[in-house]
Structures are given as C-alpha cells and as structure tokens.
Design a protein around this motif. Sequence first.
Motif, PDB file in Angstrom:
ATOM      1  N   SER A  76       0.072  -9.923   5.585  1.00 42.00           N
ATOM      2  CA  SER A  76       0.623  -9.593   6.875  1.00 42.00           C
ATOM      3  C   SER A  76       0.523  -8.244   7.474  1.00 42.00           C
ATOM      4  O   SER A  76       0.010  -7.295   6.652  1.00 42.00           O
ATOM      5  CB  SER A  76       2.285  -9.815   6.832  1.00 42.00           C
ATOM      6  OG  SER A  76       2.650 -11.026   6.451  1.00 42.00           O
ATOM      7  N   SER A  77       0.525  -7.918   8.605  1.00 40.58           N
ATOM      8  CA  SER A  77       0.244  -6.715   9.194  1.00 40.58           C
ATOM      9  C   SER A  77       0.927  -5.422   8.724  1.00 40.58           C
ATOM     10  O   SER A  77       0.652  -4.378   8.842  1.00 40.58           O
ATOM     11  CB  SER A  77       0.112  -6.754  10.623  1.00 40.58           C
ATOM     12  OG  SER A  77       1.719  -6.915  11.202  1.00 40.58           O
ATOM     13  N   PHE A  91       3.137   0.826   6.378  1.00 37.25           N
ATOM     14  CA  PHE A  91       3.792   2.023   7.061  1.00 37.25           C
ATOM     15  C   PHE A  91       3.927   3.293   6.571  1.00 37.25           C
ATOM     16  O   PHE A  91       4.370   4.488   7.147  1.00 37.25           O
ATOM     17  CB  PHE A  91       5.217   1.442   7.580  1.00 37.25           C
ATOM     18  CG  PHE A  91       5.271   0.448   8.390  1.00 37.25           C
ATOM     19  CD1 PHE A  91       4.574   0.357   9.777  1.00 37.25           C
ATOM     20  CD2 PHE A  91       5.949  -0.960   8.055  1.00 37.25           C
ATOM     21  CE1 PHE A  91       4.638  -0.917  10.427  1.00 37.25           C
ATOM     22  CE2 PHE A  91       5.965  -1.955   8.596  1.00 37.25           C
ATOM     23  CZ  PHE A  91       5.198  -2.008  10.033  1.00 37.25           C
ATOM     24  N   LEU A  92       3.354   3.175   5.385  1.00 35.19           N
ATOM     25  CA  LEU A  92       3.494   4.820   4.614  1.00 35.19           C
ATOM     26  C   LEU A  92       2.131   5.374   5.250  1.00 35.19           C
ATOM     27  O   LEU A  92       1.153   5.143   5.544  1.00 35.19           O
ATOM     28  CB  LEU A  92       3.080   4.507   3.104  1.00 35.19           C
ATOM     29  CG  LEU A  92       3.883   3.758   2.228  1.00 35.19           C
ATOM     30  CD1 LEU A  92       3.369   3.504   0.933  1.00 35.19           C
ATOM     31  CD2 LEU A  92       5.165   4.439   2.383  1.00 35.19           C
ATOM     32  N   THR A  93       2.555   6.977   5.118  1.00 30.96           N
ATOM     33  CA  THR A  93       1.741   7.740   5.491  1.00 30.96           C
ATOM     34  C   THR A  93       0.670   8.112   4.622  1.00 30.96           C
ATOM     35  O   THR A  93       0.793   7.679   3.335  1.00 30.96           O
ATOM     36  CB  THR A  93       2.076   9.254   5.946  1.00 30.96           C
ATOM     37  OG1 THR A  93       2.760   9.658   4.843  1.00 30.96           O
ATOM     38  CG2 THR A  93       3.158   9.107   7.076  1.00 30.96           C
ATOM     39  N   PRO A  94      -0.650   8.492   4.669  1.00 30.27           N
ATOM     40  CA  PRO A  94      -1.589   8.931   3.684  1.00 30.27           C
ATOM     41  C   PRO A  94      -1.048   9.832   2.721  1.00 30.27           C
ATOM     42  O   PRO A  94      -1.004   9.462   1.370  1.00 30.27           O
ATOM     43  CB  PRO A  94      -2.885   9.609   4.190  1.00 30.27           C
ATOM     44  CG  PRO A  94      -2.615   8.959   5.606  1.00 30.27           C
ATOM     45  CD  PRO A  94      -1.141   8.704   5.999  1.00 30.27           C
ATOM     46  N   GLU A  95      -0.248  10.600   2.941  1.00 30.62           N
ATOM     47  CA  GLU A  95       0.520  11.505   1.940  1.00 30.62           C
ATOM     48  C   GLU A  95       1.609  10.734   0.920  1.00 30.62           C
ATOM     49  O   GLU A  95       1.421  10.970  -0.165  1.00 30.62           O
ATOM     50  CB  GLU A  95       1.100  12.654   2.555  1.00 30.62           C
ATOM     51  CG  GLU A  95       1.979  13.529   1.541  1.00 30.62           C
ATOM     52  CD  GLU A  95       2.545  14.877   2.409  1.00 30.62           C
ATOM     53  OE1 GLU A  95       4.080  14.513   2.397  1.00 30.62           O
ATOM     54  OE2 GLU A  95       1.813  15.615   2.837  1.00 30.62           O
ATOM     55  N   GLN A  96       2.449   9.956   1.658  1.00 30.67           N
ATOM     56  CA  GLN A  96       3.214   9.168   0.892  1.00 30.67           C
ATOM     57  C   GLN A  96       2.371   8.022   0.125  1.00 30.67           C
ATOM     58  O   GLN A  96       2.903   7.850  -0.997  1.00 30.67           O
ATOM     59  CB  GLN A  96       4.141   8.166   1.768  1.00 30.67           C
ATOM     60  CG  GLN A  96       5.145   9.107   2.562  1.00 30.67           C
ATOM     61  CD  GLN A  96       5.877   8.255   3.645  1.00 30.67           C
ATOM     62  OE1 GLN A  96       5.348   7.369   4.349  1.00 30.67           O
ATOM     63  NE2 GLN A  96       7.260   8.709   3.841  1.00 30.67           N
ATOM     64  N   GLU A  97       1.446   7.445   0.661  1.00 30.01           N
ATOM     65  CA  GLU A  97       0.750   6.528  -0.286  1.00 30.01           C
ATOM     66  C   GLU A  97       0.014   7.259  -1.480  1.00 30.01           C
ATOM     67  O   GLU A  97       0.226   6.389  -2.620  1.00 30.01           O
ATOM     68  CB  GLU A  97      -0.544   5.844   0.778  1.00 30.01           C
ATOM     69  CG  GLU A  97      -1.257   4.752  -0.222  1.00 30.01           C
ATOM     70  CD  GLU A  97      -2.164   4.203   0.965  1.00 30.01           C
ATOM     71  OE1 GLU A  97      -3.181   3.699   0.283  1.00 30.01           O
ATOM     72  OE2 GLU A  97      -2.104   4.163   1.904  1.00 30.01           O
ATOM     73  N   GLU A  98      -0.452   8.288  -1.343  1.00 31.67           N
ATOM     74  CA  GLU A  98      -0.973   9.132  -2.390  1.00 31.67           C
ATOM     75  C   GLU A  98       0.080   9.423  -3.329  1.00 31.67           C
ATOM     76  O   GLU A  98       0.085   9.149  -4.446  1.00 31.67           O
ATOM     77  CB  GLU A  98      -1.638  10.562  -1.880  1.00 31.67           C
ATOM     78  CG  GLU A  98      -2.371  11.285  -3.000  1.00 31.67           C
ATOM     79  CD  GLU A  98      -2.986  12.464  -2.329  1.00 31.67           C
ATOM     80  OE1 GLU A  98      -2.758  13.414  -2.804  1.00 31.67           O
ATOM     81  OE2 GLU A  98      -3.851  12.418  -1.276  1.00 31.67           O
ATOM     82  N   ARG A  99       1.442   9.953  -3.042  1.00 30.55           N
ATOM     83  CA  ARG A  99       2.401  10.254  -3.748  1.00 30.55           C
ATOM     84  C   ARG A  99       3.041   8.940  -4.606  1.00 30.55           C
ATOM     85  O   ARG A  99       2.976   9.104  -5.929  1.00 30.55           O
ATOM     86  CB  ARG A  99       3.535  10.801  -3.091  1.00 30.55           C
ATOM     87  CG  ARG A  99       3.323  12.400  -2.830  1.00 30.55           C
ATOM     88  CD  ARG A  99       4.284  12.995  -1.542  1.00 30.55           C
ATOM     89  NE  ARG A  99       5.518  12.901  -2.459  1.00 30.55           N
ATOM     90  CZ  ARG A  99       6.723  13.136  -1.856  1.00 30.55           C
ATOM     91  NH1 ARG A  99       6.511  13.281  -0.565  1.00 30.55           N
ATOM     92  NH2 ARG A  99       7.890  13.154  -2.594  1.00 30.55           N
TER      93      ARG A  99
END
Length: 170
Positions: free
Chosen positions: A16-17, A36-44
């Motif tokens: 899903s999107s 919906f995670l920002t790149p910084e949140q995804e990295e953390r």
Amino acid sequence: MQPEEVLPKTDFKILSSHLNYAYLEKEQCPMIISSFLTPEQEERLIEVLKTHKGALGWKIADIKRINPVVCTHRILMEDNYKPIVQPQRRLNPAMQEVVKKEIVKLLAARYNHIPIAPEDQDKTTFICPHGTYAYRRMPFGLCNAPNIFQRCMLAIFSDMTNKFSRDFYG
C-alpha cells in the motif's frame, strides 16, 4: 542469524502507499516500514533494529514458541459454578459439510499459540455433528483473546520496549 548465513532471494508483493520496503543490510534482511517516516527517522529506526538484529525473526526457524510459564490462558470460575449444557442445534445436510470443513480449519490453525491451561481445557468443550471437541490453544473468537494476547506480548518484549522507544525517540 549468523553473519555468514545468506537468506534466499524473496519475491515481494506490492505494498500500500503508506508502506515501504527497507533493508538492514545491502539487499539482506528485508522489512516493511511506514512511508511517512522522514529519512532521518528511517535511518534511526534501521540503526536501532541493527543493534537488536538477533532478537528479530528473519526465517521461520528463528521464531520461537511462547513459553507457557509466561503466557497460559486460564479460565477462572467461582467454585459453585455449574456448567451450562445446551442442546445441539439441527443443521441441514448442506450446512453439515461446511461446519465440518470449518472445524478442521479451526483445530488445525497454527496462529493460535497461546495455550489454555490443561485443567481449564474441559471448560471449552463443544459438541457438533462430527464429534466432541475442546480447545488446547486459545481461539481468537474469545472475548478476552486480544487482552490476553497483548499481555503475553508485553511480557515477552518488556525488556526491549523501553529500550526501543528510548533509542528511537531519543
């Protein structure tokens, strides 16, 4: 998972999107995360998961059974309780085959992993045209099943819950 182990290549379904695929390592250890995670949140998030990689199940063999000492469903009743016996309901012949197939599926379902205490299994007895049955594992149609499942998951992951949230939300 040992570093030298290589997981087989998997065909992924279209998500899903609001979901994305991510990997802990280069094309290894796939996981589904929120888009919906920002790149910084995804990295953390990936860093926290890398730190606890051994606690995650990457293959079916990695998933362990629930320890009955931690989570066993008990059916508590008062001492003077009298069981209720209801008459068996009549089924037309066409419905009997449907019931038989459903019962076979329900007793064979492997997602019900929370055991019912042996002394309480007789309290789950039911009769149908194909025999008398009692649950050994908790069916998810019970009114308290979600609560018991949640309690079991909290007991299993209690030591990680605070660390994950502390590491992720900083």
